[in-house]
Scaffold this motif. Structure first.
Motif, PDB file in Angstrom:
ATOM      1  N   LYS A   1       0.827  -1.204   0.000  1.00 16.93           N
ATOM      2  CA  LYS A   1       0.000   0.000   0.000  1.00 16.93           C
ATOM      3  C   LYS A   1       0.866   1.261   0.000  1.00 16.93           C
ATOM      4  O   LYS A   1       0.535   2.260  -0.637  1.00 16.93           O
ATOM      5  N   ALA A   2       1.995   1.203   0.723  1.00 20.47           N
ATOM      6  CA  ALA A   2       2.920   2.336   0.724  1.00 20.47           C
ATOM      7  C   ALA A   2       3.499   2.566  -0.672  1.00 20.47           C
ATOM      8  O   ALA A   2       3.617   3.710  -1.134  1.00 20.47           O
ATOM      9  N   LEU A   3       3.838   1.474  -1.370  1.00 22.84           N
ATOM     10  CA  LEU A   3       4.342   1.588  -2.737  1.00 22.84           C
ATOM     11  C   LEU A   3       3.264   2.108  -3.686  1.00 22.84           C
ATOM     12  O   LEU A   3       3.555   2.894  -4.600  1.00 22.84           O
ATOM     13  N   LEU A   4       2.031   1.667  -3.456  1.00 19.91           N
ATOM     14  CA  LEU A   4       0.929   2.158  -4.285  1.00 19.91           C
ATOM     15  C   LEU A   4       0.752   3.668  -4.093  1.00 19.91           C
ATOM     16  O   LEU A   4       0.509   4.391  -5.060  1.00 19.91           O
ATOM     17  N   GLY A   5       0.895   4.128  -2.857  1.00 19.35           N
ATOM     18  CA  GLY A   5       0.795   5.560  -2.607  1.00 19.35           C
ATOM     19  C   GLY A   5       1.844   6.349  -3.361  1.00 19.35           C
ATOM     20  O   GLY A   5       1.548   7.392  -3.973  1.00 19.35           O
ATOM     21  N   ALA A   6       3.093   5.855  -3.348  1.00 17.33           N
ATOM     22  CA  ALA A   6       4.165   6.524  -4.082  1.00 17.33           C
ATOM     23  C   ALA A   6       3.921   6.447  -5.587  1.00 17.33           C
ATOM     24  O   ALA A   6       4.187   7.403  -6.328  1.00 17.33           O
ATOM     25  N   LYS A   7       3.400   5.314  -6.042  1.00 19.79           N
ATOM     26  CA  LYS A   7       3.119   5.140  -7.476  1.00 19.79           C
ATOM     27  C   LYS A   7       2.038   6.122  -7.935  1.00 19.79           C
ATOM     28  O   LYS A   7       2.152   6.741  -9.002  1.00 19.79           O
ATOM     29  N   VAL A   8       0.981   6.257  -7.154  1.00 20.24           N
ATOM     30  CA  VAL A   8      -0.095   7.192  -7.497  1.00 20.24           C
ATOM     31  C   VAL A   8       0.432   8.629  -7.517  1.00 20.24           C
ATOM     32  O   VAL A   8       0.060   9.432  -8.387  1.00 20.24           O
ATOM     33  N   ASP A   9       1.311   8.955  -6.573  1.00 23.69           N
ATOM     34  CA  ASP A   9       1.908  10.288  -6.570  1.00 23.69           C
ATOM     35  C   ASP A   9       2.724  10.526  -7.835  1.00 23.69           C
ATOM     36  O   ASP A   9       2.708  11.628  -8.410  1.00 23.69           O
ATOM     37  N   ALA A  10       3.453   9.496  -8.266  1.00 25.56           N
ATOM     38  CA  ALA A  10       4.256   9.633  -9.486  1.00 25.56           C
ATOM     39  C   ALA A  10       3.369   9.815 -10.711  1.00 25.56           C
ATOM     40  O   ALA A  10       3.752  10.499 -11.681  1.00 25.56           O
ATOM     41  N   GLU A  11       2.177   9.233 -10.673  1.00 20.54           N
ATOM     42  CA  GLU A  11       1.273   9.322 -11.823  1.00 20.54           C
ATOM     43  C   GLU A  11       0.780  10.748 -12.072  1.00 20.54           C
ATOM     44  O   GLU A  11       0.337  11.072 -13.181  1.00 20.54           O
ATOM     45  N   GLU A  12       0.845  11.597 -11.056  1.00 19.03           N
ATOM     46  CA  GLU A  12       0.426  12.987 -11.229  1.00 19.03           C
ATOM     47  C   GLU A  12       1.286  13.723 -12.260  1.00 19.03           C
ATOM     48  O   GLU A  12       0.856  14.713 -12.837  1.00 19.03           O
ATOM     49  N   PHE A  13       2.502  13.230 -12.475  1.00 21.25           N
ATOM     50  CA  PHE A  13       3.446  13.938 -13.349  1.00 21.25           C
ATOM     51  C   PHE A  13       3.680  13.199 -14.668  1.00 21.25           C
ATOM     52  O   PHE A  13       4.617  13.510 -15.406  1.00 21.25           O
ATOM     53  N   LEU A  14       2.837  12.205 -14.978  1.00 18.65           N
ATOM     54  CA  LEU A  14       2.960  11.467 -16.233  1.00 18.65           C
ATOM     55  C   LEU A  14       2.292  12.208 -17.387  1.00 18.65           C
ATOM     56  O   LEU A  14       1.385  13.026 -17.179  1.00 18.65           O
ATOM     57  N   ALA A  15       2.739  11.880 -18.586  1.00 15.15           N
ATOM     58  CA  ALA A  15       2.046  12.374 -19.779  1.00 15.15           C
ATOM     59  C   ALA A  15       0.671  11.707 -19.841  1.00 15.15           C
ATOM     60  O   ALA A  15       0.454  10.645 -19.250  1.00 15.15           O
ATOM     61  N   ALA A  16      -0.256  12.310 -20.576  1.00 15.33           N
ATOM     62  CA  ALA A  16      -1.646  11.850 -20.606  1.00 15.33           C
ATOM     63  C   ALA A  16      -1.758  10.380 -21.002  1.00 15.33           C
ATOM     64  O   ALA A  16      -2.479   9.592 -20.372  1.00 15.33           O
ATOM     65  N   ALA A  17      -1.036   9.972 -22.050  1.00 14.74           N
ATOM     66  CA  ALA A  17      -1.117   8.582 -22.531  1.00 14.74           C
ATOM     67  C   ALA A  17      -0.577   7.615 -21.474  1.00 14.74           C
ATOM     68  O   ALA A  17      -1.156   6.549 -21.222  1.00 14.74           O
ATOM     69  N   ASP A  18       0.535   7.999 -20.861  1.00  8.56           N
ATOM     70  CA  ASP A  18       1.131   7.142 -19.830  1.00  8.56           C
ATOM     71  C   ASP A  18       0.241   7.066 -18.596  1.00  8.56           C
ATOM     72  O   ASP A  18       0.165   6.019 -17.933  1.00  8.56           O
ATOM     73  N   LEU A  19      -0.424   8.171 -18.291  1.00  3.65           N
ATOM     74  CA  LEU A  19      -1.308   8.196 -17.129  1.00  3.65           C
ATOM     75  C   LEU A  19      -2.462   7.212 -17.303  1.00  3.65           C
ATOM     76  O   LEU A  19      -2.804   6.459 -16.385  1.00  3.65           O
ATOM     77  N   GLU A  20      -3.060   7.196 -18.500  1.00  2.70           N
ATOM     78  CA  GLU A  20      -4.168   6.283 -18.764  1.00  2.70           C
ATOM     79  C   GLU A  20      -3.738   4.832 -18.599  1.00  2.70           C
ATOM     80  O   GLU A  20      -4.440   4.012 -17.992  1.00  2.70           O
ATOM     81  N   SER A  21      -2.541   4.517 -19.103  1.00  2.00           N
ATOM     82  CA  SER A  21      -2.018   3.158 -18.992  1.00  2.00           C
ATOM     83  C   SER A  21      -1.725   2.791 -17.543  1.00  2.00           C
ATOM     84  O   SER A  21      -2.008   1.670 -17.094  1.00  2.00           O
ATOM     85  N   ALA A  22      -1.161   3.745 -16.787  1.00  2.00           N
ATOM     86  CA  ALA A  22      -0.816   3.495 -15.387  1.00  2.00           C
ATOM     87  C   ALA A  22      -2.060   3.226 -14.557  1.00  2.00           C
ATOM     88  O   ALA A  22      -2.088   2.321 -13.708  1.00  2.00           O
ATOM     89  N   ILE A  23      -3.104   4.019 -14.804  1.00  2.00           N
ATOM     90  CA  ILE A  23      -4.359   3.829 -14.062  1.00  2.00           C
ATOM     91  C   ILE A  23      -4.953   2.459 -14.359  1.00  2.00           C
ATOM     92  O   ILE A  23      -5.438   1.752 -13.462  1.00  2.00           O
ATOM     93  N   GLN A  24      -4.902   2.043 -15.634  1.00  2.00           N
ATOM     94  CA  GLN A  24      -5.407   0.728 -16.019  1.00  2.00           C
ATOM     95  C   GLN A  24      -4.626  -0.374 -15.327  1.00  2.00           C
ATOM     96  O   GLN A  24      -5.199  -1.361 -14.842  1.00  2.00           O
ATOM     97  N   ASN A  25      -3.307  -0.201 -15.266  1.00  2.00           N
ATOM     98  CA  ASN A  25      -2.469  -1.194 -14.579  1.00  2.00           C
ATOM     99  C   ASN A  25      -2.821  -1.289 -13.098  1.00  2.00           C
ATOM    100  O   ASN A  25      -2.865  -2.388 -12.528  1.00  2.00           O
ATOM    101  N   ASP A  26      -3.042  -0.129 -12.481  1.00  2.00           N
ATOM    102  CA  ASP A  26      -3.392  -0.114 -11.057  1.00  2.00           C
ATOM    103  C   ASP A  26      -4.683  -0.899 -10.818  1.00  2.00           C
ATOM    104  O   ASP A  26      -4.791  -1.681  -9.872  1.00  2.00           O
ATOM    105  N   LEU A  27      -5.675  -0.682 -11.694  1.00  2.00           N
ATOM    106  CA  LEU A  27      -6.945  -1.382 -11.550  1.00  2.00           C
ATOM    107  C   LEU A  27      -6.771  -2.892 -11.703  1.00  2.00           C
ATOM    108  O   LEU A  27      -7.330  -3.679 -10.939  1.00  2.00           O
TER     109      LEU A  27
END
Length: 312
Positions: free
Chosen positions: A167-193
């Protein structure tokens, strides 16, 4: 240049101490290398959490972070440190060193929290950090997948610890997603789900066995509890019998205390009366002495007057 020289000096000391202790700890872990724990993407350092010199590894990592020229670089270094700690976690689990496991898990959680702070600070500079954020995000996902797999292999106590760190790693990962490009953000969110869904599905499949084991354990505990309860009832009966006997003894002791208390009070009263009588006697004696002295002085004066009269 100065930082470079300092880093070289620190590295030399670090390597010297590694050579001093590494052989013992490497051989120590060789016998249990077949223990269940998934492979990790990074390698561990030479000094591991079960080494008395582990503090030197922490110092070395801090030097690397301090030497980083920007918050973005610091975040990348912390991501690398998390990978090293993941490898240490695997080794400590293989060795069956619960203390070392706890240290590695604590270090992973700490670095994940600090990594998020470094990314936020890096974003304040106005620099585009999307590439670094993606690298960190991808790396953190690999670590999370490793922990998800490991959770299914270890016992329940260990799995709870791994879930907490995940969960701690997920928190850091979500924080990193704030600074991703739009395409990468969509992919990251899908991976998280997908990853969270996998956690849920695997959890259901493995928890059924754990639930059955818990039921068996509870049944054994219930049986043991019944035996303990019978022994407890027997002891309580014995205690009650002793209480009935001791009640009479306590009553006698109470009477003795009351009697002693009364005697002490009477003695105190008599002492006060004696002291008062002595005081009155002393005062009477003093008055007697004073009266006797006055009579002597009067007699002396009378004799003196009579003598002077006869002489005339």
């Amino acid at each position: 240049m100065k930082n470079y020289i300092n880093n070289r000096f620190v590295k030399r000391i670090f390597i010297f101490l590694i050579l001093f202790s590494s052989v013992f700890f490497l051989f120590r872990g060789a016998a249990t290398a077949n223990s269940l724990f998934p492979a990790v993407t990074s390698g561990s350092g030479f000094i591991l959490p079960d080494s008395p010199f582990y503090i030197l590894d922490r110092i070395y990592q801090e030097v690397k972070i301090i030497s980083a020229i920007s918050s973005e670089k610091k975040a990348i270094v912390r991501s690398q440190i998390i990978g090293e700690r993941m490898a240490e976690l695997r080794v400590m689990h293989i060795r069956g060193n619960s203390g070392g496991v706890d240290i590695a898990l604590l270090e992973i959680s700490k670095e994940a929290r600090l990594l998020s702070g470094d990314l936020r600070e890096a974003s304040l500079s106005g620099k585009d950090i999307s590439n670094s954020a993606k690298t960190i995000n991808d790396t953190l996902r690999l670590h999370r997948l490793t922990l998800i797999e490991a959770t299914q292999m270890v016992d329940e106590e260990m799995s709870l610890k791994l879930e907490s760190v995940n969960k701690a790693l997920l928190g850091a990962k979500v924080d990193a997603e704030e600074f991703l490009a739009a395409a990468d953000l969509e992919s990251a969110i899908q991976n998280d789900l997908e990853d969270e869904l996998e956690v849920a599905v695997l959890g259901v499949s493995t928890k059924s066995e754990k639930i059955q084991a818990k039921i068996d354990k509870l049944q054994r505990r219930a049986s043991d509890a019944a035996v303990r309860e019978a022994k407890k009832a027997q002891l309580e009966e014995q205690v009650e019998a002793k209480k009935a006997l001791s009640k009479e003894i306590k009553e006698k002791r109470k009477q003795e205390r009351e009697k002693r208390k009364k005697l002490l009070e009477e003695r105190k009263k008599k002492l006060e009366e004696a002291r008062e009588a002595f005081r009155r006697a002393r005062e009477a004696f003093i008055k007697f002495l004073q009266s006797q002295k006055a009579e002597d002085e009067l007699r002396a004066n009378t004799e003196q007057i009579e003598n002077s009269t006869n002489t005339q």
